[in-house]
Motif scaffolding. Structure first.
Motif, PDB file in Angstrom:
ATOM      1  N   ALA A  79       0.838  -1.236   0.162  1.00  0.00           N
ATOM      2  CA  ALA A  79      -0.005   0.043   0.293  1.00  0.00           C
ATOM      3  C   ALA A  79       0.776   1.219   0.042  1.00  0.00           C
ATOM      4  CB  ALA A  79      -0.914  -0.148   1.423  1.00  0.00           C
ATOM      5  N   LEU A  80       2.182   1.102   0.293  1.00  0.00           N
ATOM      6  CA  LEU A  80       2.969   2.369   0.653  1.00  0.00           C
ATOM      7  C   LEU A  80       3.994   2.430  -0.674  1.00  0.00           C
ATOM      8  CD1 LEU A  80       3.881   2.459   4.271  1.00  0.00           C
ATOM      9  CD2 LEU A  80       2.100   3.654   3.199  1.00  0.00           C
ATOM     10  N   ARG A  81       3.759   1.356  -1.668  1.00  0.00           N
ATOM     11  CA  ARG A  81       4.615   1.455  -2.961  1.00  0.00           C
ATOM     12  C   ARG A  81       4.119   2.267  -3.885  1.00  0.00           C
ATOM     13  NH1 ARG A  81       6.881  -4.240  -5.342  1.00  0.00           N
ATOM     14  NH2 ARG A  81       7.844  -4.027  -3.310  1.00  0.00           N
ATOM     15  N   PHE A  82       4.954   3.284  -4.555  1.00  0.00           N
ATOM     16  CA  PHE A  82       4.601   4.159  -5.671  1.00  0.00           C
ATOM     17  C   PHE A  82       5.505   3.999  -6.854  1.00  0.00           C
ATOM     18  CE2 PHE A  82       3.002   5.768  -1.586  1.00  0.00           C
ATOM     19  CZ  PHE A  82       1.833   5.752  -1.902  1.00  0.00           C
ATOM     20  N   ILE A  83       6.442   3.257  -6.892  1.00  0.00           N
ATOM     21  CA  ILE A  83       7.443   3.217  -8.084  1.00  0.00           C
ATOM     22  C   ILE A  83       7.660   1.831  -8.587  1.00  0.00           C
ATOM     23  CG2 ILE A  83       9.702   3.686  -8.813  1.00  0.00           C
ATOM     24  CD1 ILE A  83       9.981   5.765  -6.405  1.00  0.00           C
ATOM     25  N   LYS A  84       8.305   0.772  -7.891  1.00  0.00           N
ATOM     26  CA  LYS A  84       8.476  -0.404  -8.490  1.00  0.00           C
ATOM     27  C   LYS A  84       7.108  -1.078  -8.569  1.00  0.00           C
ATOM     28  CE  LYS A  84      13.597  -0.886  -7.223  1.00  0.00           C
ATOM     29  NZ  LYS A  84      14.057  -1.670  -6.464  1.00  0.00           N
ATOM     30  N   GLY A  85       6.644  -1.549  -9.808  1.00  0.00           N
ATOM     31  CA  GLY A  85       5.747  -2.272 -10.201  1.00  0.00           C
ATOM     32  C   GLY A  85       4.183  -1.523 -10.176  1.00  0.00           C
ATOM     33  N   ALA A  86       4.371  -0.519  -9.571  1.00  0.00           N
ATOM     34  CA  ALA A  86       3.058   0.489  -9.472  1.00  0.00           C
ATOM     35  C   ALA A  86       2.783   1.018 -11.067  1.00  0.00           C
ATOM     36  CB  ALA A  86       3.198   1.779  -8.435  1.00  0.00           C
ATOM     37  N   ILE A  87       1.697   1.459 -10.929  1.00  0.00           N
ATOM     38  CA  ILE A  87       1.253   2.138 -12.302  1.00  0.00           C
ATOM     39  C   ILE A  87       0.841   3.720 -12.287  1.00  0.00           C
ATOM     40  CG2 ILE A  87       0.330   0.092 -13.677  1.00  0.00           C
ATOM     41  CD1 ILE A  87      -2.158   2.349 -11.754  1.00  0.00           C
ATOM     42  N   HIS A  88       1.461   4.545 -11.172  1.00  0.00           N
ATOM     43  CA  HIS A  88       1.122   5.578 -11.051  1.00  0.00           C
ATOM     44  C   HIS A  88       1.651   6.443 -12.184  1.00  0.00           C
ATOM     45  CE1 HIS A  88       0.872   3.655  -6.989  1.00  0.00           C
ATOM     46  NE2 HIS A  88      -0.272   4.478  -6.794  1.00  0.00           N
ATOM     47  N   HIS A  89       2.945   6.209 -12.609  1.00  0.00           N
ATOM     48  CA  HIS A  89       3.404   7.026 -13.726  1.00  0.00           C
ATOM     49  C   HIS A  89       2.591   6.923 -15.086  1.00  0.00           C
ATOM     50  CE1 HIS A  89       4.569   2.936 -14.658  1.00  0.00           C
ATOM     51  NE2 HIS A  89       4.859   3.167 -15.780  1.00  0.00           N
ATOM     52  N   VAL A  90       1.626   5.884 -15.301  1.00  0.00           N
ATOM     53  CA  VAL A  90       0.818   5.885 -16.283  1.00  0.00           C
ATOM     54  C   VAL A  90      -0.608   6.937 -16.113  1.00  0.00           C
ATOM     55  CG1 VAL A  90      -0.608   4.219 -17.755  1.00  0.00           C
ATOM     56  CG2 VAL A  90       1.584   3.465 -16.770  1.00  0.00           C
ATOM     57  N   ILE A  91      -1.038   6.844 -14.949  1.00  0.00           N
ATOM     58  CA  ILE A  91      -2.183   7.404 -14.577  1.00  0.00           C
ATOM     59  C   ILE A  91      -2.158   8.885 -14.029  1.00  0.00           C
ATOM     60  CG2 ILE A  91      -3.446   5.519 -14.179  1.00  0.00           C
ATOM     61  CD1 ILE A  91      -3.339   5.935 -11.076  1.00  0.00           C
ATOM     62  N   LEU A  92      -0.697   9.338 -13.826  1.00  0.00           N
ATOM     63  CA  LEU A  92      -0.550  10.694 -13.461  1.00  0.00           C
ATOM     64  C   LEU A  92      -1.191  11.899 -13.919  1.00  0.00           C
ATOM     65  CD1 LEU A  92       0.710  12.409 -10.973  1.00  0.00           C
ATOM     66  CD2 LEU A  92       2.876  12.153 -12.500  1.00  0.00           C
ATOM     67  N   VAL A  93      -0.860  11.839 -15.573  1.00  0.00           N
ATOM     68  CA  VAL A  93      -1.409  13.019 -16.338  1.00  0.00           C
ATOM     69  C   VAL A  93      -3.006  12.804 -16.261  1.00  0.00           C
ATOM     70  CG1 VAL A  93      -1.455  13.894 -18.691  1.00  0.00           C
ATOM     71  CG2 VAL A  93       0.757  12.778 -17.819  1.00  0.00           C
ATOM     72  N   PRO A  94      -3.690  12.140 -16.574  1.00  0.00           N
ATOM     73  CA  PRO A  94      -5.266  12.152 -16.599  1.00  0.00           C
ATOM     74  C   PRO A  94      -5.568  12.586 -15.143  1.00  0.00           C
ATOM     75  CG  PRO A  94      -4.694   9.985 -16.904  1.00  0.00           C
ATOM     76  CD  PRO A  94      -3.287  10.666 -16.995  1.00  0.00           C
TER      77      PRO A  94
END
Length: 328
Positions: A35-50
């Motif tokens: 729940a505290l992971r935001f880089i490795k394996g996460a998809i946050h970089h894909v959804i950040l712009v929208p």
């Protein structure tokens, strides 16, 4: 007991310490909760712009509503839109995971066929003279080469030999392939294996039931390879992808108008949270739709193949020494 210990001492000294599936299994515990992971394996970089765009849009709506004119609409339209968005996201994610699971099970089918063929060739293959043994060793290496050929074919990494060092020592000498003419390397290597089976039948090493079983294993390998190829070449229809993105964007644009009257500026973090959840689900579907790459969310093809190569190499080393006490 003493002889077993001496054998392990004699032949274990030059082997790298390992264990079954050592490459594909996890080597260390997670230091942080997921729940505290935001880089490795996460998809946050894909959804950040929208998410940022919808948050900015919400801020504009709230500002206009509070300072210029009322922009609120009835909130009872949200449930109807929510049903459509939910159904589309469920379909997308379930379809993508079916593709991911299909790729993994077919890769396992290929590995099982390689294991079965290796075992049969080493135990039952032609063994009349040194030439027969060299041919058996060559075809077992070809089986390992087929694993890399499947991986590189799915990743559109064409060429082999001097271009890809992982093929070194695995392919028949002088083989350069016909990929430039449209023939996959996996199919070429399958022909090499089939010829070995035929020669084994001609020399009396394989009887008719054995040759039929070996051909069935080879067919199963090629069939699984074809299914993985189908997954690679058949993405989610573009019409579905376009409509899903439009529906999701429309839903997240309508929500501020439905919540602004009741929540005011609190509407901004709420919309940001909703967009994070919905676009995250949609982003996961995109991430695992093609599971044959090399990032964190793809099948660990490289590690799985290295484990299989290790298995076959150990069996082949034992077979070269010719001692049955070294094989199980």
């Amino acid at each position: 007991m003493d002889s077993s210990v001496s054998s392990l001492t004699q032949y274990g000294s030059f082997r790298k310490p390992t264990f079954p599936l050592s490459n594909s299994c996890r080597h260390k515990p997670r230091r942080w909760p997921l729940a505290l992971r935001f880089i490795k394996g996460a998809i946050h970089h894909v959804i950040l712009v929208p998410i940022l765009l919808h948050t900015l849009f919400t801020c504009i709506i709230v500002y206009i509503h509070i300072n210029i004119q009322t922009l609120s609409v009835p909130a009872n339209i949200v449930p109807s839109l929510s049903i459509v968005v939910g159904l589309m996201l469920v379909f997308r994610n379930s379809s993508s995971y079916d593709r991911y699971w299909g790729g993994r099970t077919n890769l396992q089918s290929i590995g099982t066929s390689v294991r079965n063929l290796t075992r049969s060739f080493l135990v039952c293959g032609p063994d009349r003279d040194e030439a027969d043994r060299k041919e058996t060793e060559k075809v077992v290496k070809v089986l390992v080469g087929m694993l890399y050929a499947v991986k590189n074919h799915l990743r559109s990494t064409w060429g082999h030999g001097y271009l890809l060092p992982e093929y070194k020592g695995l392919l028949p000498e002088g083989m350069y392939g016909f990929e430039s003419e449209g023939v996959g390397l996996v199919l070429e290597l399958a022909v090499v294996v089939e010829r070995y089976i035929k020669r084994g039948v001609d020399r009396g090493a394989f009887n008719a039931p054995q040759s039929s079983m070996l051909s069935s294993q080879l067919n199963a390998l090629v069939d699984a390879y074809g299914k993985m190829e189908t997954i690679k070449l058949t993405p989610i229809p573009i019409a579905h992808q376009i409509h899903q993105k439009q529906v999701l964007a429309l839903y997240c644009c309508v929500l501020p108008f439905c919540l602004v009257d009741e929540l005011g500026w609190l509407c901004v973090p709420i919309i940001c949270l909703i967009c994070f959840m919905l676009y995250g689900i949609e982003g996961i579907g995109e991430e695992i739709e093609d599971p044959f790459g090399s990032d964190k969310n793809d099948i660990k093809i490289d590690a799985i193949i290295e484990d299989l190569r290790q298995e076959v190499s150990v069996l082949l080393d034992s077979w070269r020494r010719g001692g049955e006490e070294y094989t199980i």
